[in-house]
Design an enzyme around this catalytic site. Structure first.
Site: not given
Ligand code: 8YV
Length: 331
Positions: A155, A178, A238-239, A268, A286-287
């Site tokens: 993306g 995808r 990403a996550r 997290e 997560h920065i």
């Protein structure tokens, strides 16, 4: 009558001031992470909610907050929001795309380089006072320039990482997504579309930038890590949950891949203890989007959406980055 809105976490004072020009605003100056029951209690009688990427917006909350009309997040990822449930309740939802793309791609690249060249591992060694002499293989890592960059999830942010790799570091870019990019976009960074299996087998540095959802849960686990080169690195911006953290820690400990860079974690802010115990992983809280200008832009975009969704300001009725704009036409 001014509409009432709630801001769920501490945010730039000027962002609160913008909201206060139009709304009756309740804030969270203590910056506590409210349990859902507390969030529901504070939302009573409120039409708008400004959130970050961590608050869970689901059918339970929506049913308990009948006055809610708009939920505007300052995050691009929206796996914390049940958009279909919001639409069913007539609640407009927005996220914050684009404004963080380049900053997040910068950070993904930084993590990948730090993992490949063992930056934080060697810094910890130095700080422990263990640097007594030079040796030929001391913290020798993998080259980034000229190597094969594998991007999983092509993306906006994935393309930003690919552009940096191809144009800045002479990397050969392969990707899996995808859907395949159009030929002109592929040509911008000489990217080659491959299957997920080939991506894992061929890349020297894997960077993961896919949205999280049931389809991407543990997209990378033991079987996938097994396919990677023992010299390869893995970076996840990403996550948490896209990578099986326990499986990754095992692979890192056993040298099945060389190193990893992680900005996101399953569960997290708790980090899997096995990851904390392995030296060859760069861990950040997560920065990836955390430059001040970008965080400001993300928060302001959420405000733009909230104003428009609650019919104030220049975009009145047209939130710039709504995820379910059809809600407004149905009202
Ligand atoms: C944020 C993010 O730090 O935008 C996202 O999806 O993961 C991060 O940029 C955070 O979620 C902001 O609320």
């Amino acid at each position: 009558m001014r509409a009432k809105v709630l801001v769920s976490r501490r945010v730039f004072p000027e962002v609160i001031a913008r909201l206060r020009e139009h709304f009756d605003v309740d804030t969270n100056d203590a910056d506590d992470v409210w349990p859902q029951a507390e969030l529901i209690r504070r939302l009573q009688g409120r039409a708008g909610l400004f959130i970050t990427g961590s608050e869970k917006i689901d059918a339970t909350l929506l049913a308990a907050c009948p006055d809610l009309r708009a939920v505007c997040s300052m995050a691009v990822g929206y796996n914390n929001i049940d958009v279909a449930a919001c639409t069913a309740h007539g609640v407009l939802v927005s996220n914050a795309p684009d404004v963080l793309t380049e900053t997040t791609a910068d950070f993904g690249f930084a993590l990948m380089m730090a993992a490949a060249r063992r930056v934080t591992e060697s810094e910890r060694f130095l700080r422990r006072g263990e640097w007594k002499k030079w040796s030929y293989d001391m913290f020798a890592g993998a080259d980034v320039h000229g190597s094969v960059l594998g991007v999983l999830g092509m993306g906006r942010i994935g393309q930003g990482v690919a552009r940096r790799g191809a144009l800045g570091f002479g990397m050969r870019v392969i990707y899996h997504n995808r859907s395949r990019l159009d030929a002109a976009t592929e040509a911008q960074f000489g990217a080659r579309y491959v299957t997920k299996l080939d991506l894992l087998r061929e890349c020297d540095h894997l960077v993961i930038v896919v949205p999280y959802g049931p389809a991407s849960h543990h997209l990378i686990g033991t079987a996938e890590l097994e396919l990677m080169k023992p010299t390869a690195t893995l970076t996840n911006i990403a996550r948490g949950g896209v990578v099986d953290d326990a499986a990754l820690a095992d692979a890192l400990r056993e040298g099945r891949i060389a190193a990893a860079g992680l900005d996101v974690f399953e569960g997290e802010p708790t980090v899997h203890p096995s990851l904390l115990a392995v030296p060859n992983v760069v861990l950040t809280p997560h920065i990836a989007s955390a430059s001040l200008p970008t965080r400001r832009a993300m928060a302001n975009l959420a405000v733009d959406n909230l104003l428009a969704a609650l019919s104030v300001g220049p975009n009145k009725g047209r939130p710039p980055t709504a995820l379910n704009p059809e809600v407004l036409t149905l009202r």
